[in-house]
Design an enzyme around this catalytic site. Structure first.
Site, PDB file in Angstrom:
ATOM      1  CG  ASP A   1      -1.652   1.227   1.472  1.00 34.27           C
ATOM      2  OD1 ASP A   1      -2.382   1.633   0.549  1.00 34.27           O
ATOM      3  OD2 ASP A   1      -1.522   1.825   2.556  1.00 34.27           O
ATOM      4  NE  ARG A   2       0.505   7.609  -2.410  1.00 31.79           N
ATOM      5  CZ  ARG A   2       0.031   8.640  -3.077  1.00 31.79           C
ATOM      6  NH1 ARG A   2       0.282   8.802  -4.360  1.00 31.79           N
ATOM      7  NH2 ARG A   2      -0.734   9.534  -2.463  1.00 31.79           N
ATOM      8  CG  ASP A   3      -1.261   7.496   0.613  1.00 31.39           C
ATOM      9  OD1 ASP A   3      -0.176   8.037   0.322  1.00 31.39           O
ATOM     10  OD2 ASP A   3      -2.256   7.522  -0.123  1.00 31.39           O
TER      11      ASP A   3
ATOM     12  CG  ASP B   1      -2.527   9.329   4.710  1.00 32.86           C
ATOM     13  OD1 ASP B   1      -2.497   9.541   3.493  1.00 32.86           O
ATOM     14  OD2 ASP B   1      -3.575   9.323   5.370  1.00 32.86           O
TER      15      ASP B   1
ATOM     16  CE1 TYR C   1      -9.553  11.773  -0.393  1.00 34.18           C
ATOM     17  CE2 TYR C   1      -9.526  13.479   1.291  1.00 34.18           C
ATOM     18  CZ  TYR C   1     -10.096  12.350   0.739  1.00 34.18           C
ATOM     19  OH  TYR C   1     -11.205  11.796   1.316  1.00 34.18           O
TER      20      TYR C   1
ATOM     21  CB  SER D   1     -10.893   8.370  -3.607  1.00 32.55           C
ATOM     22  OG  SER D   1     -10.509   8.991  -2.398  1.00 32.55           O
TER      23      SER D   1
ATOM     24  NE  ARG E   1     -12.569   3.371  -2.271  1.00 26.64           N
ATOM     25  CZ  ARG E   1     -11.677   4.328  -2.017  1.00 26.64           C
ATOM     26  NH1 ARG E   1     -10.866   4.731  -2.972  1.00 26.64           N
ATOM     27  NH2 ARG E   1     -11.606   4.894  -0.830  1.00 26.64           N
TER      28      ARG E   1
ATOM     29  CG  ASP F   1      -2.247   1.807   6.455  1.00 26.00           C
ATOM     30  OD1 ASP F   1      -2.278   1.573   5.230  1.00 26.00           O
ATOM     31  OD2 ASP F   1      -2.829   2.778   6.967  1.00 26.00           O
TER      32      ASP F   1
END
Length: 183
Positions: free
Chosen positions: A15-17, A23, A26, A60, A103, A129
């Site tokens: 996962d990225r954030d 994080d 957005y 998103s 998603r 996470d």
């Protein structure tokens, strides 16, 4: 809580954030990308072990009109520069109500990453996470390791099949499994 002992692992999807980078809600600004402590080292260890590497990320902000896909791609390129390189990036630009198959917790991005990497989803581990990361992995037939943050809900941690305290620990678990299967 451990990885399935009978499964070969050929790759890791992150996962990225809040997994690879701190994080920023957005975030579509490459200048605001800050890796989580130890992220580069953990990814480097996985790469050195010969694992295929990818990122699967819900973004998103595109669907919400808060960022363009080009801005998200530029931000991802900065993550790739600071933490990667990664073999594949899969991005879901949709919002929660859009009903897409990509998603997280739906399996679409994990399946796409497996296809693009040329491996079966069962040969991958997704590191993330939150419960949506774990859900996407399991729905695709992959394994999952959760690395909780203060924002992760306790019920998500309790439901996760494997939990690690840090990203480095998650990668160490995977590498120990790879070594055990090979020996």
């Amino acid at each position: 809580m451990a990885l399935a002992p009978d499964r070969v692992i050929r790759g890791l999807l992150f996962d990225r954030d809040d997994t690879l980078v701190i994080d920023v809600p957005y975030n579509a600004d490459p200048h605001r990308v800050v890796p989580v402590p130890g992220a580069h080292r953990a990814v480097e260890r996985a790469r050195a072990a010969g694992l295929l590497l990818g990122v699967v990320t819900n973004q998103s902000a595109v669907a919400k009109g808060m960022a363009t896909r080009e801005q998200v791609d530029a931000t991802n390129a900065r993550v790739d520069e600071l933490v990667g390189p990664f073999d594949v990036w899969c991005v879901c630009p949709h919002d929660a109500g859009d009903g897409c198959g990509c998603r997280k917790p739906r399996p679409g991005m994990v399946l796409e990453a497996a296809d693009r990497l040329g491996v079966a989803p069962e040969d991958l581990v997704v590191v993330g996470d939150i419960g949506a990361d774990v859900g996407a992995a399991l729905a695709a037939g992959a394994q999952a390791v959760m690395v909780p943050t203060p924002r992760t809900r306790q019920e998500e941690v309790d439901a996760a099949p494997t939990v690690a305290a840090t990203l480095d620990e998650a990668v160490a678990l995977v590498l120990a499994h790879v070594d055990a299967v090979l020996s």
